[in-house]
Structures are given as C-alpha cells and as structure tokens.
Design an enzyme around this catalytic site. Structure first.
Site, PDB file in Angstrom:
ATOM      1  N   LYS A 229       3.115  -6.338  -2.695  1.00 42.96           N
ATOM      2  CA  LYS A 229       2.007  -6.442  -1.731  1.00 42.96           C
ATOM      3  C   LYS A 229       1.759  -7.905  -1.377  1.00 42.96           C
ATOM      4  O   LYS A 229       1.569  -8.247  -0.206  1.00 42.96           O
ATOM      5  CB  LYS A 229       0.741  -5.778  -2.306  1.00 42.96           C
ATOM      6  CG  LYS A 229       0.890  -4.259  -2.418  1.00 42.96           C
ATOM      7  CD  LYS A 229      -0.214  -3.580  -3.206  1.00 42.96           C
ATOM      8  CE  LYS A 229       0.123  -2.096  -3.412  1.00 42.96           C
ATOM      9  NZ  LYS A 229      -0.884  -1.354  -4.178  1.00 42.96           N
TER      10      LYS A 229
ATOM     11  N   ASP B 275      -7.506   0.413   0.544  1.00 43.39           N
ATOM     12  CA  ASP B 275      -6.758   1.492  -0.110  1.00 43.39           C
ATOM     13  C   ASP B 275      -7.222   2.869   0.361  1.00 43.39           C
ATOM     14  O   ASP B 275      -6.544   3.865   0.118  1.00 43.39           O
ATOM     15  CB  ASP B 275      -6.974   1.427  -1.636  1.00 43.39           C
ATOM     16  CG  ASP B 275      -5.788   0.840  -2.374  1.00 43.39           C
ATOM     17  OD1 ASP B 275      -4.656   0.966  -1.871  1.00 43.39           O
ATOM     18  OD2 ASP B 275      -5.999   0.276  -3.461  1.00 43.39           O
TER      19      ASP B 275
ATOM     20  N   GLN C 119      -5.610  -2.500  -8.343  1.00 46.68           N
ATOM     21  CA  GLN C 119      -4.418  -1.697  -8.635  1.00 46.68           C
ATOM     22  C   GLN C 119      -4.722  -0.700  -9.745  1.00 46.68           C
ATOM     23  O   GLN C 119      -5.281  -1.049 -10.791  1.00 46.68           O
ATOM     24  CB  GLN C 119      -3.247  -2.623  -9.033  1.00 46.68           C
ATOM     25  CG  GLN C 119      -1.905  -1.911  -9.171  1.00 46.68           C
ATOM     26  CD  GLN C 119      -1.365  -1.355  -7.856  1.00 46.68           C
ATOM     27  OE1 GLN C 119      -1.665  -1.852  -6.778  1.00 46.68           O
ATOM     28  NE2 GLN C 119      -0.560  -0.308  -7.940  1.00 46.68           N
TER      29      GLN C 119
HETATM   30  N1  GUN Z   1      -1.486   2.908  -7.952  1.00 51.09           N
HETATM   31  C1  GUN Z   1      -0.526   3.692  -7.421  1.00 51.09           C
HETATM   32  N2  GUN Z   1      -0.599   3.671  -6.060  1.00 51.09           N
HETATM   33  C2  GUN Z   1      -1.625   2.858  -5.751  1.00 51.09           C
HETATM   34  C3  GUN Z   1      -2.191   2.436  -4.511  1.00 51.09           C
HETATM   35  O1  GUN Z   1      -1.778   2.833  -3.415  1.00 51.09           O
HETATM   36  N3  GUN Z   1      -3.237   1.580  -4.603  1.00 51.09           N
HETATM   37  C4  GUN Z   1      -3.750   1.154  -5.789  1.00 51.09           C
HETATM   38  N4  GUN Z   1      -4.794   0.335  -5.779  1.00 51.09           N
HETATM   39  N5  GUN Z   1      -3.254   1.534  -6.963  1.00 51.09           N
HETATM   40  C5  GUN Z   1      -2.196   2.386  -6.938  1.00 51.09           C
END
Ligand code: GUN
Length: 293
Positions: free
Chosen positions: A52, A119, A96
């Site tokens: 990211k 998100d 995350q």
């Molecule tokens: N863990 C697995 N997929 C994601 C996601 O799309 N965003 C976040 N914040 N955590 C995750």
C-alpha cells in the site's frame, strides 16, 4: 478460457490515478495523503501494508506508516485514531487487520471517522453501501466489481455463488452483486462453513466468488462449463521455491477449474493487485472530498 489479468488492470488504474494527481498538483491542489497503522509483525500484514505504501509512492500520494508493537494498548491505538481523525493533512487512513486479541477490532473500526474510512469498514459506509448510497466501498469487493466491469463480463440475471461470509469480502461482494446496477443484478447465494451441499450451489453458479481462505477448496467437479471464477484466496503456504519462503495459494484448484471457465483470476496477479488500487481510488475520493464534505 480467458485469464483475468488483475495485475495489468491495476497497473493501468495506477497510471490513471497518477495522471489525476498530476492534474491536482498543476491546479495547485493538495496531494492526497494516506496513513496506515500496522500493529505487530504478522508476515501477511507487513507485506500488504508495504504494498500500500509502495502504491502511494508510485501514484504520487503522500503516505505515513505508523507502527506499534503487539503489546500496544487499545487506549493508545484509539488515541492515535482520534489524532488522525483530527489531522487535516491526512485524507484517509487504515488500520491493518487482524489486530492482537486484546484489542477490539469493532471498537477500532467505529472510532475511525467514517469520512476518512477509506477501507469502507465503518458501519456508516457498510450501511450506505447496502442501500446503494455514495460511500467508501471496501477495497477487495470494489476491485472484483472493477474487474468484471473492465472485462465486460455480463452479470445481469446471472446466478452468483459467493463462498465465504466475511465482513471484508463475502458479505459486501454479495451485496454489490445483488445491487440494481451494472455490474450487479445477480441472483446471489452466500455459502459458508455450515452450508450443506456447497458443491451443488457451486455447480449451479454462472459466477463463483471464492473467498473462504481455504487453499484449493474449489475443485473441477464443482464448476459448470463456462463459469466465471474469481479467486480471492491469499493463503500463505511455506515454499522452498520463493525468495520469501512463502507462496500465495488461492481458494481455487486452478489446474482443474481453469479449463472449464470462460474467465478466471489467477493467484497471485488477480484480485490482490486490484485491492490495493481500489484503496488508492478511495483515498483520492477522500482527498477530493467527493463523497463526504
Ligand atoms: N486485512 C485483510 N484485508 C484488509 C483490508 O482490506 N484492510 C485492512 N485494513 N486490513 C485487512
């Protein structure tokens, strides 16, 4: 059988986003800024967050990575979230997941200002998505919809079976595919660990979204001829053939299933890269204050 090349589509979208950032800069606007909070040292989470941050650099966004050890308290984390909510330079941010057991993920999600929740996990965004209002749509479902759109795959009136009912993928993708929209207008069935005759629901499906986190779950005899198969699985399996010592394994037995499909996503290089660019798209919308003022 046509392979759905998520990596190529994601690269194309990154170029489109970079072009938009160039325009913003030329017009004297503010460069979008994404912040990410990473707790602990889980290998998968480290990889995703690094991707990211790299995507931000490629597109021209500002990014900030905030790290905590596993033993961070819930209070400390919530305080940081409130600080980011009030930081006018940060347009959007993510925490995350998963988080250590002593921290309530739900409390964390609900503390994030929904206007910065790129998100799309906050109940305001989930609720707005479910009734078709403008909102931040979570990145993996949005990425899947974008792939169906860019490959002109017909969804209207099709039978779609979603394997998995997670809040992050299964439920939102089912909601989007049943929405009165294009892509959308599917008749959706959601299967999970307690579904009886799961094979039967798969064999009836024109479109299968496999998001169980069970490596190789979908076998050749569970798929009808001409089906579209989207593999969301990202299990990390030990491997002595890769530099990292792991390989990504999808929920689909690709060798058996691919020959029967009209379209199929590979793992890696299918849905994964689309998840990252969908998050970037949301952060651009956050920066431009398009969804919420
Ligand atoms: N863990 C697995 N997929 C994601 C996601 O799309 N965003 C976040 N914040 N955590 C995750």
């Amino acid at each position: 059988m046509q392979l759905i090349d998520g990596k190529a589509i994601a690269a194309q979208i990154k170029l489109e986003l970079a072009e938009e950032v160039t325009q913003i800069v030329e017009n004297g606007g503010k460069i979008p800024h994404l912040a990410a909070i990473l707790v602990g040292h889980d290998g998968g989470s480290e990889t995703y967050v690094a991707s990211k941050v790299r995507a931000c650099e490629e597109i021209g966004f500002h990014s900030t990575l905030i790290r905590y050890d596993d033993n961070v308290t819930e209070k400390e984390l919530l305080c940081k979230i409130i600080e980011l909510n009030n930081n006018h330079d940060v347009d959007g941010f993510i925490v995350q997941l998963p988080l250590p057991k002593h921290i309530s993920e739900q409390k964390v999600i609900e503390t994030i200002d929904y206007r910065k929740d790129v998100d799309g996990f906050h109940p305001v965004n989930v609720g707005r998505m479910s009734i078709g209002l403008p909102c931040f749509v979570s990145a993996t479902p949005a990425g899947i919809i974008e792939l169906l759109k860019r490959y002109n795959i017909e969804t209207s009136g099709k039978r779609c079976t979603v394997l998995g009912r997670s809040n992050i993928v299964g439920k939102p993708v089912a909601t989007l595919l049943m929405q009165k929209s294009n892509p959308g207008n599917c008749t959706v069935t959601v299967c999970h660990s307690l579904t009886k005759n799961i094979e039967e629901y798969c064999r009836q499906a024109d479109i299968i979204i496999a998001a169980l986190g069970s490596p190789g779950f979908l076998r050749g005899n569970m798929v009808k001829e001409g089906a579209v198969v989207i593999d969301v699985g990202t299990s990390r399996i030990l491997s002595d053939k890769t530099k990292s010592g792991y390989k990504l394994c999808g929920d689909v037995n690709f060798e058996e299933v691919a020959p029967k499909c009209s379209y199929i996503t590979p793992v890696p290089g299918g849905v994964g890269p689309m998840t990252i660019v969908s998050l970037m798209k949301n952060n651009l919308l956050a920066g431009k204050k398009i969804i919420y003022q």
